[in-house]
Design a protein around this motif. Structure first.
Motif, PDB file in Angstrom:
ATOM      1  N   LEU A  62       1.169  -1.319  -0.069  1.00  0.00           N
ATOM      2  CA  LEU A  62      -0.185  -0.060  -0.479  1.00  0.00           C
ATOM      3  C   LEU A  62       0.796   1.194  -0.174  1.00  0.00           C
ATOM      4  CD1 LEU A  62      -2.317  -2.032   0.656  1.00  0.00           C
ATOM      5  CD2 LEU A  62      -2.807   0.016   2.529  1.00  0.00           C
ATOM      6  N   LYS A  63       2.420   0.839   1.061  1.00  0.00           N
ATOM      7  CA  LYS A  63       2.738   2.434   0.656  1.00  0.00           C
ATOM      8  C   LYS A  63       4.313   2.723  -0.453  1.00  0.00           C
ATOM      9  CE  LYS A  63       6.824   4.311   3.208  1.00  0.00           C
ATOM     10  NZ  LYS A  63       7.876   4.295   1.960  1.00  0.00           N
ATOM     11  N   ALA A  64       3.540   1.414  -1.657  1.00  0.00           N
ATOM     12  CA  ALA A  64       4.501   2.037  -2.557  1.00  0.00           C
ATOM     13  C   ALA A  64       3.396   2.035  -3.464  1.00  0.00           C
ATOM     14  CB  ALA A  64       5.523   0.286  -2.620  1.00  0.00           C
ATOM     15  N   GLN A  65       1.987   1.786  -3.427  1.00  0.00           N
ATOM     16  CA  GLN A  65       1.108   1.885  -4.529  1.00  0.00           C
ATOM     17  C   GLN A  65       0.989   3.238  -4.299  1.00  0.00           C
ATOM     18  OE1 GLN A  65      -1.704  -0.997  -4.006  1.00  0.00           O
ATOM     19  NE2 GLN A  65      -0.849  -2.080  -5.285  1.00  0.00           N
ATOM     20  N   GLY A  66       0.645   3.962  -2.918  1.00  0.00           N
ATOM     21  CA  GLY A  66       0.084   5.296  -2.336  1.00  0.00           C
ATOM     22  C   GLY A  66      -1.789   5.576  -2.295  1.00  0.00           C
ATOM     23  N   LYS A  91      -7.461   6.384  -0.686  1.00  0.00           N
ATOM     24  CA  LYS A  91      -9.085   6.236   0.141  1.00  0.00           C
ATOM     25  C   LYS A  91      -8.437   7.040   1.127  1.00  0.00           C
ATOM     26  CE  LYS A  91     -11.774   2.179   0.160  1.00  0.00           C
ATOM     27  NZ  LYS A  91     -12.248   1.381  -0.655  1.00  0.00           N
ATOM     28  N   LEU A  92      -8.124   7.075   1.231  1.00  0.00           N
ATOM     29  CA  LEU A  92      -8.474   8.009   2.939  1.00  0.00           C
ATOM     30  C   LEU A  92      -8.737   9.394   2.722  1.00  0.00           C
ATOM     31  CD1 LEU A  92      -5.754   6.293   5.722  1.00  0.00           C
ATOM     32  CD2 LEU A  92      -8.645   6.027   5.203  1.00  0.00           C
ATOM     33  N   LYS A  93      -8.498   9.557   1.222  1.00  0.00           N
ATOM     34  CA  LYS A  93      -8.577  11.515   1.471  1.00  0.00           C
ATOM     35  C   LYS A  93     -10.012  11.579   0.952  1.00  0.00           C
ATOM     36  CE  LYS A  93      -6.021  12.931  -2.406  1.00  0.00           C
ATOM     37  NZ  LYS A  93      -5.820  13.574  -3.301  1.00  0.00           N
ATOM     38  N   GLY A 117     -12.077   0.925   8.550  1.00  0.00           N
ATOM     39  CA  GLY A 117     -12.831  -0.307   7.387  1.00  0.00           C
ATOM     40  C   GLY A 117     -12.219   0.826   6.450  1.00  0.00           C
ATOM     41  N   ALA A 118     -12.168   1.715   6.182  1.00  0.00           N
ATOM     42  CA  ALA A 118     -11.496   2.016   4.635  1.00  0.00           C
ATOM     43  C   ALA A 118      -9.757   1.357   4.634  1.00  0.00           C
ATOM     44  CB  ALA A 118     -11.379   3.336   4.765  1.00  0.00           C
ATOM     45  N   VAL A 119      -9.249   1.327   5.797  1.00  0.00           N
ATOM     46  CA  VAL A 119      -8.359   0.741   5.316  1.00  0.00           C
ATOM     47  C   VAL A 119      -7.886  -0.945   5.795  1.00  0.00           C
ATOM     48  CG1 VAL A 119      -5.552   0.302   7.156  1.00  0.00           C
ATOM     49  CG2 VAL A 119      -7.114   2.295   7.551  1.00  0.00           C
ATOM     50  N   LEU A 120      -8.952  -1.402   6.029  1.00  0.00           N
ATOM     51  CA  LEU A 120      -9.228  -2.842   6.075  1.00  0.00           C
ATOM     52  C   LEU A 120      -9.620  -3.560   4.316  1.00  0.00           C
ATOM     53  CD1 LEU A 120     -10.724  -3.889   9.696  1.00  0.00           C
ATOM     54  CD2 LEU A 120      -8.184  -4.133   8.689  1.00  0.00           C
ATOM     55  N   GLY A 121     -10.535  -2.221   4.256  1.00  0.00           N
ATOM     56  CA  GLY A 121     -11.460  -2.230   2.645  1.00  0.00           C
ATOM     57  C   GLY A 121     -10.043  -2.055   1.651  1.00  0.00           C
ATOM     58  N   GLN A 122      -9.058  -1.710   1.853  1.00  0.00           N
ATOM     59  CA  GLN A 122      -8.071  -1.053   0.730  1.00  0.00           C
ATOM     60  C   GLN A 122      -7.201  -1.965   0.782  1.00  0.00           C
ATOM     61  OE1 GLN A 122      -7.971   1.086  -1.785  1.00  0.00           O
ATOM     62  NE2 GLN A 122      -6.316  -0.246  -2.030  1.00  0.00           N
TER      63      GLN A 122
END
Length: 331
Positions: free
Chosen positions: A52-56, A61-63, A238-243
């Motif tokens: 996720l860090k490498a992808q950005g 997702k959190l914006k 929830g957003a983090v787990l979804g991503q």
């Protein structure tokens, strides 16, 4: 020998004030300049968070929720949970044992998600010229591992299957970088380690595998958060787990592209990264009853080996949110 339970838990319970404050001090400038809407994530070289860090992708997702992300790398799970306890990070990822040791020592956290464990993602290894050929040969030998890490559980499992007790070996507790040096120099007889360090040892040191999870019980890996953050910001969790779930599905289908993406970020050869990426069966989920039972068996194993000071109830530290669970199940 069996280390005194209090000694084994010093990674959490007996940390000095200076040690506990060290992670906070290291991040102090970042935190001071951050707004209230910053998610501070602890990650390791292996795992979906590094992808996720490498992808950005998580930042995107959190914006809509008004959140930015700050990333902090840790060599292993125990150090990451120390930072979580010191409120230096909000969210992180570890193997199964670190939260067991943390809960036994009173660290404040909750399990918010889980990943399945691969059968070949970590192993007990020896040098190619070692006279050791079976786990039984480890009796009386020096075995390097990060205490309280996922390696600890693998070691317990393979020793039990071989008819050995934990006190039959001589554990040498070292973080991965120091353990590799000791292993390479012959200061220890074996090393229990996870990817990508395991894959690197296979590739560059031609390490020989004595055992992995092929014939023993596996455990889950976990996403953890501070209890306060999870309770106050379930939409962010929830957003983090979804991503993570979305990205995990992509990684399972595109291991070569994943390796090409993250190899420059972690400073490792692409082929080596692809080796360990292919070993992980990603599938982010909430913490179900089945996962709780699995993790309780891990906790009981450590208590039975006198490596934590008291019996714990894993469910006490499980965060539950029906909306998040329903959303994740629908993906």
């Amino acid at each position: 020998m069996i280390l005194d339970a209090l000694t084994v838990c010093t990674a959490f319970a007996a940390l000095s004030a200076a040690t506990l404050l060290a992670p906070a001090n290291a991040f102090a400038q970042d935190i001071a300049n951050a707004s209230d809407k910053v998610l501070r994530i602890g990650y390791q070289k292996a795992g979906l968070l590094a992808v996720l860090k490498a992808q950005g992708s998580l930042e995107q997702k959190l914006k809509p929720l008004g959140y930015s992300v700050k990333w902090f790398e840790f060599p292993a799970g125990p150090q990451l949970l120390e930072a979580l306890n010191a409120n230096s990070i909000d969210f992180g990822y570890t193997g199964a044992p670190p939260p067991v040791f943390a809960q036994a020592s009173g660290v404040g956290f909750v399990y918010v998600g889980a990943e399945p464990q691969g059968r070949h993602t970590e192993a007990v290894i020896v040098r190619p010229d070692s006279p050791l050929h079976t786990i039984t040969d480890l009796k009386g030998k020096r075995v390097a591992l990060q205490k309280g890490s996922s390696s600890n559980f693998l070691l317990l499992e393979v020793l039990q299957k071989a008819g050995l007790r934990y006190e039959d070996i001589r554990p040498v507790y070292l973080p991965p970088a120091d353990a590799r040096a000791a292993f390479e120099n012959g200061d220890v007889d074996a090393w229990v380690i996870w990817d990508p360090y395991y894959a690197a040892a296979q590739e560059t040191l031609k390490a020989r595998t004595l055992a992995d999870y092929s014939n023993v019980n596996t455990a889950y890996s976990f996403y953890e958060a501070t209890r306060g953050f999870a309770q106050q910001h379930p939409d962010v969790i929830g957003a983090v787990l979804g991503q993570l779930r979305t990205t995990g599905q992509w990684v399972n289908q595109h291991p070569d592209e994943t390796a090409a993406l993250i190899a420059p970020k972690v400073g490792l050869d692409v082929k080596l990264v692809e080796t360990w990426v292919r070993r992980y069966p990603y599938g982010t989920s909430v913490v179900t009853d089945e996962i709780v039972r699995s993790q309780q068996s891990v906790a009981d194993a450590f208590y039975g080996a006198h490596l934590i000071p008291q019996k714990i109830t894993v469910r006490d530290n499980v965060w539950q949110n029906h909306d998040v669970a329903a959303s994740l199940a629908a993906k």
